[in-house]
Design a protein around this motif. Structure first.
Motif, PDB file in Angstrom:
ATOM      1  N   LEU A 126      16.698  56.330  13.258  1.00 24.25           N
ATOM      2  CA  LEU A 126      16.061  57.511  13.835  1.00 24.25           C
ATOM      3  C   LEU A 126      15.018  57.111  14.877  1.00 24.25           C
ATOM      4  O   LEU A 126      14.904  57.746  15.924  1.00 24.25           O
ATOM      5  CB  LEU A 126      15.421  58.377  12.752  1.00 24.25           C
ATOM      6  N   GLY A 127      14.269  56.047  14.623  1.00 20.66           N
ATOM      7  CA  GLY A 127      13.283  55.572  15.594  1.00 20.66           C
ATOM      8  C   GLY A 127      13.928  55.161  16.905  1.00 20.66           C
ATOM      9  O   GLY A 127      13.453  55.505  17.991  1.00 20.66           O
ATOM     10  N   GLY A 128      15.035  54.444  16.820  1.00 16.50           N
ATOM     11  CA  GLY A 128      15.749  54.059  18.023  1.00 16.50           C
ATOM     12  C   GLY A 128      16.328  55.250  18.759  1.00 16.50           C
ATOM     13  O   GLY A 128      16.294  55.323  19.996  1.00 16.50           O
ATOM     14  N   ALA A 129      16.855  56.211  18.009  1.00 18.08           N
ATOM     15  CA  ALA A 129      17.418  57.413  18.635  1.00 18.08           C
ATOM     16  C   ALA A 129      16.334  58.248  19.295  1.00 18.08           C
ATOM     17  O   ALA A 129      16.581  58.869  20.336  1.00 18.08           O
ATOM     18  CB  ALA A 129      18.166  58.240  17.602  1.00 18.08           C
ATOM     19  N   LEU A 130      15.148  58.280  18.716  1.00 18.78           N
ATOM     20  CA  LEU A 130      14.046  59.006  19.353  1.00 18.78           C
ATOM     21  C   LEU A 130      13.697  58.380  20.699  1.00 18.78           C
ATOM     22  O   LEU A 130      13.428  59.103  21.669  1.00 18.78           O
ATOM     23  CB  LEU A 130      12.819  59.031  18.437  1.00 18.78           C
ATOM     24  N   LEU A 131      13.711  57.064  20.756  1.00 18.27           N
ATOM     25  CA  LEU A 131      13.440  56.393  22.033  1.00 18.27           C
ATOM     26  C   LEU A 131      14.532  56.711  23.067  1.00 18.27           C
ATOM     27  O   LEU A 131      14.240  57.007  24.223  1.00 18.27           O
ATOM     28  CB  LEU A 131      13.336  54.887  21.838  1.00 18.27           C
ATOM     29  N   LEU A 132      15.788  56.666  22.641  1.00 20.94           N
ATOM     30  CA  LEU A 132      16.881  56.994  23.560  1.00 20.94           C
ATOM     31  C   LEU A 132      16.844  58.460  23.985  1.00 20.94           C
ATOM     32  O   LEU A 132      17.041  58.791  25.152  1.00 20.94           O
ATOM     33  CB  LEU A 132      18.230  56.682  22.911  1.00 20.94           C
ATOM     34  N   ALA A 133      16.587  59.336  23.027  1.00 18.73           N
ATOM     35  CA  ALA A 133      16.538  60.764  23.341  1.00 18.73           C
ATOM     36  C   ALA A 133      15.396  61.088  24.288  1.00 18.73           C
ATOM     37  O   ALA A 133      15.508  62.022  25.097  1.00 18.73           O
ATOM     38  CB  ALA A 133      16.414  61.578  22.055  1.00 18.73           C
ATOM     39  N   SER A 134      14.321  60.330  24.227  1.00 16.23           N
ATOM     40  CA  SER A 134      13.203  60.595  25.138  1.00 16.23           C
ATOM     41  C   SER A 134      13.613  60.373  26.588  1.00 16.23           C
ATOM     42  O   SER A 134      13.149  61.094  27.484  1.00 16.23           O
ATOM     43  CB  SER A 134      11.998  59.729  24.785  1.00 16.23           C
ATOM     44  N   LEU A 135      14.490  59.416  26.832  1.00 14.95           N
ATOM     45  CA  LEU A 135      14.992  59.206  28.190  1.00 14.95           C
ATOM     46  C   LEU A 135      15.828  60.386  28.664  1.00 14.95           C
ATOM     47  O   LEU A 135      15.724  60.821  29.818  1.00 14.95           O
ATOM     48  CB  LEU A 135      15.817  57.925  28.256  1.00 14.95           C
ATOM     49  N   VAL A 136      16.635  60.906  27.779  1.00 19.65           N
ATOM     50  CA  VAL A 136      17.467  62.064  28.125  1.00 19.65           C
ATOM     51  C   VAL A 136      16.592  63.297  28.330  1.00 19.65           C
ATOM     52  O   VAL A 136      16.792  64.070  29.274  1.00 19.65           O
ATOM     53  CB  VAL A 136      18.519  62.324  27.026  1.00 19.65           C
ATOM     54  N   ILE A 137      15.606  63.471  27.470  1.00 17.54           N
ATOM     55  CA  ILE A 137      14.722  64.634  27.571  1.00 17.54           C
ATOM     56  C   ILE A 137      13.887  64.571  28.849  1.00 17.54           C
ATOM     57  O   ILE A 137      13.739  65.568  29.557  1.00 17.54           O
ATOM     58  CB  ILE A 137      13.812  64.732  26.322  1.00 17.54           C
ATOM     59  N   GLY A 138      13.375  63.405  29.164  1.00 12.88           N
ATOM     60  CA  GLY A 138      12.550  63.271  30.360  1.00 12.88           C
ATOM     61  C   GLY A 138      13.356  63.296  31.643  1.00 12.88           C
ATOM     62  O   GLY A 138      13.006  63.975  32.605  1.00 12.88           O
ATOM     63  N   GLY A 139      14.461  62.564  31.667  1.00 10.40           N
ATOM     64  CA  GLY A 139      15.250  62.460  32.888  1.00 10.40           C
ATOM     65  C   GLY A 139      16.214  63.607  33.100  1.00 10.40           C
ATOM     66  O   GLY A 139      16.332  64.140  34.201  1.00 10.40           O
ATOM     67  N   GLY A 140      16.901  63.997  32.062  1.00 10.90           N
ATOM     68  CA  GLY A 140      17.923  65.034  32.204  1.00 10.90           C
ATOM     69  C   GLY A 140      17.394  66.436  32.090  1.00 10.90           C
ATOM     70  O   GLY A 140      17.846  67.347  32.786  1.00 10.90           O
ATOM     71  N   LEU A 141      16.439  66.636  31.194  1.00  9.86           N
ATOM     72  CA  LEU A 141      15.889  67.979  30.983  1.00  9.86           C
ATOM     73  C   LEU A 141      14.593  68.203  31.753  1.00  9.86           C
ATOM     74  O   LEU A 141      14.095  69.325  31.817  1.00  9.86           O
ATOM     75  CB  LEU A 141      15.641  68.223  29.497  1.00  9.86           C
ATOM     76  N   ARG A 142      14.020  67.147  32.294  1.00 10.61           N
ATOM     77  CA  ARG A 142      12.781  67.206  33.059  1.00 10.61           C
ATOM     78  C   ARG A 142      11.627  67.799  32.238  1.00 10.61           C
ATOM     79  O   ARG A 142      10.824  68.573  32.743  1.00 10.61           O
ATOM     80  CB  ARG A 142      12.963  67.976  34.354  1.00 10.61           C
ATOM     81  N   MET A 143      11.587  67.412  30.976  1.00  4.60           N
ATOM     82  CA  MET A 143      10.511  67.849  30.080  1.00  4.60           C
ATOM     83  C   MET A 143       9.681  66.608  29.740  1.00  4.60           C
ATOM     84  O   MET A 143       9.835  66.015  28.672  1.00  4.60           O
ATOM     85  CB  MET A 143      11.111  68.484  28.822  1.00  4.60           C
ATOM     86  N   THR A 144       8.794  66.234  30.642  1.00  2.00           N
ATOM     87  CA  THR A 144       8.115  64.948  30.515  1.00  2.00           C
ATOM     88  C   THR A 144       7.163  64.876  29.324  1.00  2.00           C
ATOM     89  O   THR A 144       7.097  63.846  28.661  1.00  2.00           O
ATOM     90  CB  THR A 144       7.352  64.603  31.800  1.00  2.00           C
ATOM     91  N   ARG A 145       6.448  65.921  29.031  1.00  2.00           N
ATOM     92  CA  ARG A 145       5.514  65.874  27.895  1.00  2.00           C
ATOM     93  C   ARG A 145       6.270  65.740  26.580  1.00  2.00           C
ATOM     94  O   ARG A 145       5.871  64.967  25.702  1.00  2.00           O
ATOM     95  CB  ARG A 145       4.640  67.124  27.867  1.00  2.00           C
ATOM     96  N   THR A 146       7.346  66.481  26.443  1.00  2.00           N
ATOM     97  CA  THR A 146       8.163  66.375  25.234  1.00  2.00           C
ATOM     98  C   THR A 146       8.782  64.988  25.141  1.00  2.00           C
ATOM     99  O   THR A 146       8.867  64.410  24.050  1.00  2.00           O
ATOM    100  CB  THR A 146       9.266  67.453  25.241  1.00  2.00           C
ATOM    101  N   ALA A 147       9.208  64.445  26.271  1.00  2.00           N
ATOM    102  CA  ALA A 147       9.794  63.100  26.290  1.00  2.00           C
ATOM    103  C   ALA A 147       8.778  62.056  25.847  1.00  2.00           C
ATOM    104  O   ALA A 147       9.104  61.154  25.067  1.00  2.00           O
ATOM    105  CB  ALA A 147      10.321  62.777  27.681  1.00  2.00           C
ATOM    106  N   TRP A 148       7.546  62.159  26.342  1.00  2.00           N
ATOM    107  CA  TRP A 148       6.510  61.212  25.928  1.00  2.00           C
ATOM    108  C   TRP A 148       6.218  61.333  24.435  1.00  2.00           C
ATOM    109  O   TRP A 148       6.044  60.323  23.750  1.00  2.00           O
ATOM    110  CB  TRP A 148       5.230  61.418  26.741  1.00  2.00           C
ATOM    111  N   GLY A 149       6.168  62.537  23.932  1.00  2.00           N
ATOM    112  CA  GLY A 149       5.935  62.723  22.496  1.00  2.00           C
ATOM    113  C   GLY A 149       7.059  62.149  21.657  1.00  2.00           C
ATOM    114  O   GLY A 149       6.820  61.503  20.627  1.00  2.00           O
ATOM    115  N   THR A 150       8.285  62.351  22.102  1.00  2.00           N
ATOM    116  CA  THR A 150       9.447  61.815  21.392  1.00  2.00           C
ATOM    117  C   THR A 150       9.434  60.289  21.428  1.00  2.00           C
ATOM    118  O   THR A 150       9.695  59.632  20.417  1.00  2.00           O
ATOM    119  CB  THR A 150      10.744  62.351  22.028  1.00  2.00           C
ATOM    120  N   ALA A 151       9.134  59.716  22.576  1.00  2.00           N
ATOM    121  CA  ALA A 151       9.085  58.262  22.709  1.00  2.00           C
ATOM    122  C   ALA A 151       7.973  57.670  21.840  1.00  2.00           C
ATOM    123  O   ALA A 151       8.180  56.634  21.183  1.00  2.00           O
ATOM    124  CB  ALA A 151       8.879  57.865  24.166  1.00  2.00           C
TER     125      ALA A 151
END
Length: 165
Positions: A126-151
């Motif tokens: 789950l920790g690794g997936a959170l790091l990967l998902a943060s890239l998708v959230i930040g880059g693909g969804l353009r939700m930078t604050r959520t991406a930083w929190g997920t990372a």
């Protein structure tokens, strides 16, 4: 001809809105798929630690490790005597002669590490997936604050596991 004062707004065409929605839907689906797959993978081991009540507990002393598994004498809590032939998945921090608390997977000879270290180790996917998902959230969804929190959540889980083991 009349002049307009102020700014003029440019309307998006319908294909631009559809592409934007499609991109966000696909990226949201990818992020969700990553997280669901990680929880599914983690829960395979974590549920033995989280729901350990009523399961057989004991202590494993590591005798040898090979091919991704470690074996050694297992000493169950209670009146039963030590047993041989029990295996546990090899983690990075396992050394020969080390003792740690374990729980037996029902109807198998496999063990799962318990305690804080075992719980954190079970949730590493789950920790690794959170790091990967943060890239998708930040880059693909353009939700930078959520991406930083997920990372940060993923990194905190992985670092806590590293220091617990």
């Amino acid at each position: 001809m009349g002049r307009t004062t102020g700014r003029t707004r440019r309307k998006r065409n319908s294909s631009g809105r559809v592409l934007s929605f499609g991109r966000r839907a696909v990226m949201g689906g990818v992020a969700a798929l990553l997280l669901v797959a990680a929880v599914w993978t983690s829960w395979d081991s974590a549920h033995h630690v989280v729901l350990a009540k009523g399961r057989e507990h004991g202590t494993l002393t590591v005798a040898r490790c090979e091919d991704g598994t470690c074996t050694g004498p297992y000493d169950p809590d209670g009146p039963d005597g030590p047993r041989a032939g029990m295996t546990i998945e090899q983690s990075v921090a396992v050394k020969k002669g080390e003792r740690f608390p374990v729980v037996v997977k029902p109807d198998t000879d496999e063990l799962v590490r318990t305690g804080a270290a075992g719980l954190l180790y079970a949730w590493v996917p789950l920790g690794g997936a959170l790091l990967l998902a943060s890239l998708v959230i930040g880059g693909g969804l353009r939700m930078t604050r959520t991406a930083w929190g997920t990372a940060l959540a993923g990194a905190a889980l992985l670092l806590a596991t590293f220091f617990a083991l």
